[in-house]
Scaffold this motif. Sequence first.
Motif, PDB file in Angstrom:
ATOM      1  N   ALA A 147       1.022  -1.077   0.225  1.00 60.25           N
ATOM      2  CA  ALA A 147       0.080  -0.079   0.402  1.00 60.25           C
ATOM      3  C   ALA A 147       0.895   1.040   0.236  1.00 60.25           C
ATOM      4  CB  ALA A 147      -0.998  -0.224   1.675  1.00 60.25           C
ATOM      5  N   ILE A 148       0.820   2.515  -1.398  1.00 58.34           N
ATOM      6  CA  ILE A 148       1.587   3.235  -0.941  1.00 58.34           C
ATOM      7  C   ILE A 148       0.795   4.439  -0.659  1.00 58.34           C
ATOM      8  CG2 ILE A 148       2.762   5.093  -2.762  1.00 58.34           C
ATOM      9  CD1 ILE A 148       3.578   1.776  -2.362  1.00 58.34           C
ATOM     10  N   GLU A 149       1.121   5.575   1.001  1.00 58.71           N
ATOM     11  CA  GLU A 149       0.924   6.308   1.011  1.00 58.71           C
ATOM     12  C   GLU A 149       1.303   8.069   0.394  1.00 58.71           C
ATOM     13  OE1 GLU A 149       0.963   8.537   5.444  1.00 58.71           O
ATOM     14  OE2 GLU A 149       2.493   6.761   5.318  1.00 58.71           O
ATOM     15  N   ASN A 150       0.451   8.043   0.460  1.00 60.57           N
ATOM     16  CA  ASN A 150      -0.291   9.402  -0.117  1.00 60.57           C
ATOM     17  C   ASN A 150       1.096  10.511   0.635  1.00 60.57           C
ATOM     18  OD1 ASN A 150      -1.952   9.250   1.622  1.00 60.57           O
ATOM     19  ND2 ASN A 150      -2.122  11.845   1.430  1.00 60.57           N
ATOM     20  N   PRO A 151       2.304  11.854   0.059  1.00 63.74           N
ATOM     21  CA  PRO A 151       3.263  12.211   1.218  1.00 63.74           C
ATOM     22  C   PRO A 151       2.296  13.212   1.250  1.00 63.74           C
ATOM     23  CG  PRO A 151       3.194  12.510  -1.847  1.00 63.74           C
ATOM     24  CD  PRO A 151       2.227  11.557  -1.792  1.00 63.74           C
ATOM     25  N   THR A 152       3.302  13.586   1.910  1.00 64.17           N
ATOM     26  CA  THR A 152       3.382  15.944   2.728  1.00 64.17           C
ATOM     27  C   THR A 152       3.903  16.225   1.684  1.00 64.17           C
ATOM     28  OG1 THR A 152       2.460  15.485   5.084  1.00 64.17           O
ATOM     29  CG2 THR A 152       3.268  17.148   4.051  1.00 64.17           C
ATOM     30  N   VAL A 153       3.417  17.738   1.348  1.00 66.19           N
ATOM     31  CA  VAL A 153       4.776  18.321   0.073  1.00 66.19           C
ATOM     32  C   VAL A 153       4.336  19.460   0.762  1.00 66.19           C
ATOM     33  CG1 VAL A 153       4.815  16.772  -2.063  1.00 66.19           C
ATOM     34  CG2 VAL A 153       3.380  18.638  -1.368  1.00 66.19           C
ATOM     35  N   TYR A 154       5.517  20.691   0.989  1.00 61.74           N
ATOM     36  CA  TYR A 154       5.625  21.614   1.337  1.00 61.74           C
ATOM     37  C   TYR A 154       6.082  22.819   0.140  1.00 61.74           C
ATOM     38  CZ  TYR A 154       5.936  19.838   5.654  1.00 61.74           C
ATOM     39  OH  TYR A 154       4.514  18.582   6.940  1.00 61.74           O
ATOM     40  N   LEU A 155       6.536  22.702  -0.479  1.00 62.87           N
ATOM     41  CA  LEU A 155       6.761  23.364  -2.230  1.00 62.87           C
ATOM     42  C   LEU A 155       6.533  22.393  -3.363  1.00 62.87           C
ATOM     43  CD1 LEU A 155      10.391  24.131  -1.016  1.00 62.87           C
ATOM     44  CD2 LEU A 155       8.095  25.910  -1.089  1.00 62.87           C
ATOM     45  N   ASN A 184      -5.049  13.109   6.748  1.00 65.98           N
ATOM     46  CA  ASN A 184      -3.760  14.846   7.393  1.00 65.98           C
ATOM     47  C   ASN A 184      -3.456  15.137   6.544  1.00 65.98           C
ATOM     48  OD1 ASN A 184      -3.281  16.503   9.710  1.00 65.98           O
ATOM     49  ND2 ASN A 184      -0.928  15.546   9.328  1.00 65.98           N
ATOM     50  N   ASN A 185      -2.591  14.008   5.621  1.00 65.30           N
ATOM     51  CA  ASN A 185      -1.440  14.745   4.216  1.00 65.30           C
ATOM     52  C   ASN A 185      -2.061  15.985   4.038  1.00 65.30           C
ATOM     53  OD1 ASN A 185       0.623  13.570   5.349  1.00 65.30           O
ATOM     54  ND2 ASN A 185       0.951  11.611   4.426  1.00 65.30           N
ATOM     55  N   ILE A 186      -3.764  15.054   2.895  1.00 65.56           N
ATOM     56  CA  ILE A 186      -4.348  15.677   1.865  1.00 65.56           C
ATOM     57  C   ILE A 186      -4.471  17.305   2.260  1.00 65.56           C
ATOM     58  CG2 ILE A 186      -6.300  15.644   0.898  1.00 65.56           C
ATOM     59  CD1 ILE A 186      -6.104  12.851   0.369  1.00 65.56           C
ATOM     60  N   TYR A 187      -5.131  16.425   4.214  1.00 65.80           N
ATOM     61  CA  TYR A 187      -5.670  18.502   4.816  1.00 65.80           C
ATOM     62  C   TYR A 187      -3.996  19.091   4.480  1.00 65.80           C
ATOM     63  CZ  TYR A 187      -7.495  22.280   6.951  1.00 65.80           C
ATOM     64  OH  TYR A 187      -7.929  23.392   7.094  1.00 65.80           O
ATOM     65  N   VAL A 188      -3.201  18.997   4.737  1.00 63.37           N
ATOM     66  CA  VAL A 188      -1.809  19.817   5.175  1.00 63.37           C
ATOM     67  C   VAL A 188      -1.226  20.607   3.444  1.00 63.37           C
ATOM     68  CG1 VAL A 188       0.337  19.822   5.513  1.00 63.37           C
ATOM     69  CG2 VAL A 188      -1.501  19.319   7.094  1.00 63.37           C
ATOM     70  N   ASN A 189      -1.612  19.007   2.560  1.00 62.52           N
ATOM     71  CA  ASN A 189      -0.904  20.003   1.239  1.00 62.52           C
ATOM     72  C   ASN A 189      -2.081  20.911   0.606  1.00 62.52           C
ATOM     73  OD1 ASN A 189       1.004  17.839   1.945  1.00 62.52           O
ATOM     74  ND2 ASN A 189      -0.011  16.411   0.309  1.00 62.52           N
ATOM     75  N   SER A 190      -3.341  21.119   1.007  1.00 62.01           N
ATOM     76  CA  SER A 190      -4.368  21.665   0.578  1.00 62.01           C
ATOM     77  C   SER A 190      -3.852  22.853   1.167  1.00 62.01           C
ATOM     78  CB  SER A 190      -6.401  20.736   0.751  1.00 62.01           C
ATOM     79  OG  SER A 190      -6.082  21.019   2.359  1.00 62.01           O
ATOM     80  N   VAL A 191      -4.318  23.058   2.139  1.00 64.11           N
ATOM     81  CA  VAL A 191      -3.496  24.371   3.386  1.00 64.11           C
ATOM     82  C   VAL A 191      -2.636  24.961   2.312  1.00 64.11           C
ATOM     83  CG1 VAL A 191      -3.762  25.715   5.362  1.00 64.11           C
ATOM     84  CG2 VAL A 191      -5.082  24.309   5.434  1.00 64.11           C
ATOM     85  N   ASN A 192      -1.262  24.219   2.267  1.00 64.43           N
ATOM     86  CA  ASN A 192      -0.235  24.902   2.475  1.00 64.43           C
ATOM     87  C   ASN A 192       0.350  25.637   0.350  1.00 64.43           C
ATOM     88  OD1 ASN A 192       0.835  24.779   4.786  1.00 64.43           O
ATOM     89  ND2 ASN A 192       1.691  23.118   4.164  1.00 64.43           N
ATOM     90  N   LEU A 193      -0.368  24.287  -0.641  1.00 61.85           N
ATOM     91  CA  LEU A 193      -0.404  24.593  -1.807  1.00 61.85           C
ATOM     92  C   LEU A 193      -1.816  25.166  -2.466  1.00 61.85           C
ATOM     93  CD1 LEU A 193       1.191  21.596  -2.340  1.00 61.85           C
ATOM     94  CD2 LEU A 193       2.430  23.137  -2.272  1.00 61.85           C
ATOM     95  N   GLY A 194      -2.894  25.509  -1.821  1.00 57.59           N
ATOM     96  CA  GLY A 194      -4.044  26.055  -2.125  1.00 57.59           C
ATOM     97  C   GLY A 194      -4.612  25.290  -2.384  1.00 57.59           C
ATOM     98  N   LEU A 195      -5.215  23.206  -2.746  1.00 55.13           N
ATOM     99  CA  LEU A 195      -5.527  22.571  -3.161  1.00 55.13           C
ATOM    100  C   LEU A 195      -6.881  22.632  -2.931  1.00 55.13           C
ATOM    101  CD1 LEU A 195      -2.514  20.120  -3.617  1.00 55.13           C
ATOM    102  CD2 LEU A 195      -3.404  22.147  -5.334  1.00 55.13           C
ATOM    103  N   ASP A 196      -7.453  21.494  -3.372  1.00 57.16           N
ATOM    104  CA  ASP A 196      -9.087  21.385  -2.952  1.00 57.16           C
ATOM    105  C   ASP A 196      -9.295  19.669  -2.487  1.00 57.16           C
ATOM    106  OD1 ASP A 196     -11.726  20.453  -3.282  1.00 57.16           O
ATOM    107  OD2 ASP A 196     -12.689  21.598  -4.538  1.00 57.16           O
ATOM    108  N   ALA A 197      -9.167  19.361  -1.066  1.00 53.13           N
ATOM    109  CA  ALA A 197      -9.137  18.506  -0.631  1.00 53.13           C
ATOM    110  C   ALA A 197     -10.433  17.420  -0.965  1.00 53.13           C
ATOM    111  CB  ALA A 197      -8.520  18.687   1.112  1.00 53.13           C
ATOM    112  N   LYS A 198     -11.132  17.533  -1.501  1.00 52.00           N
ATOM    113  CA  LYS A 198     -12.257  17.199  -1.426  1.00 52.00           C
ATOM    114  C   LYS A 198     -12.249  16.667  -2.779  1.00 52.00           C
ATOM    115  CE  LYS A 198     -15.268  18.040   1.745  1.00 52.00           C
ATOM    116  NZ  LYS A 198     -17.070  18.531   2.202  1.00 52.00           N
TER     117      LYS A 198
END
Length: 291
Positions: A147-155, A184-198
């Motif tokens: 199972a491959i986990e989606n990452p947290t990214v900051y840039l 949580n990774n999806i939400y963190v990325n959505s805030v930091n990078l301006g993405l849509d988590a849903k």
Amino acid sequence: MAMSNASVNLPIVENAIGIGLRSPHHHRVLDEQPKVGWLEVHSENFFNANSTQRHILDQLADIYPLSFHGVGLSLGSVDPVNLKHLAKMKALIDTYKPALISEHLSWSSFGDRYFNDLLPMPLTLESLDVFCDKVNLVQDHLGRALAIENPTVYLAFKHSTINEWDFLNEITRRCQSTLLLDLNNIYVNSVNLGLDAKCYLDNINIDAITEIHLAGFTRKQLENGEILIDTHGSEVSEPVWELFRYLREQCDAPALIEWDTDIPALEVLLAQAHRAEREQQHVERQQRVNA
């Protein structure tokens, strides 16, 4: 040391809520056997067959379904797979036959240097080829799907050409692997990078998800604004609970409370697991009302 009877580990049932087992809680979990659906451990912490940790795991494996979560294979690196590390992982997996095994969409090594972090990859066709080659090699060696986990990214990489959900969906298609979806990774990325988590959840391959992670983050104030850091060191945030409810409407994969830093008392961790159970029960009630 007597070997465990866990050569066939218990299965993890749909909708089961588990906790990440960390060293401060080893003895209490063994002694008290709290009512949780499953336990997840970091694989590398249990490589030593003669360690105290392995003795405890031997006993827990007879009580709880297990998931082994790897952090050291560096599947996104251009380096060859570390075969010594892979051999230790295979020995561990062959001994316990856990219900789930997982790794990260990331890299953490270059040459002979290893970094104490899970670093992001550019999402390109070239890196997709590299990653899939590694996943296929590892799965062939282990005889198991990862199972491959989606990452947290900051840039974000300027030369990325593929959406993250499409990148992960293509991995599962090419490799017949599955997904560990960290909300949580999806939400963190959505805030930091301006993405849509849903939007992410609407486009990911739901059928490929075999595990869900729920965790907390830390807010860090910078000169030009605020950033969220994926510390796994606090309670699950309300926006992540909202994403969990949204995902639960269409996905029954087992979910886990993950807490890796500033580890609290076991009661706090169990309270988060109990909330996860309540959240999914709420979704089930709503679905019956709307049926």
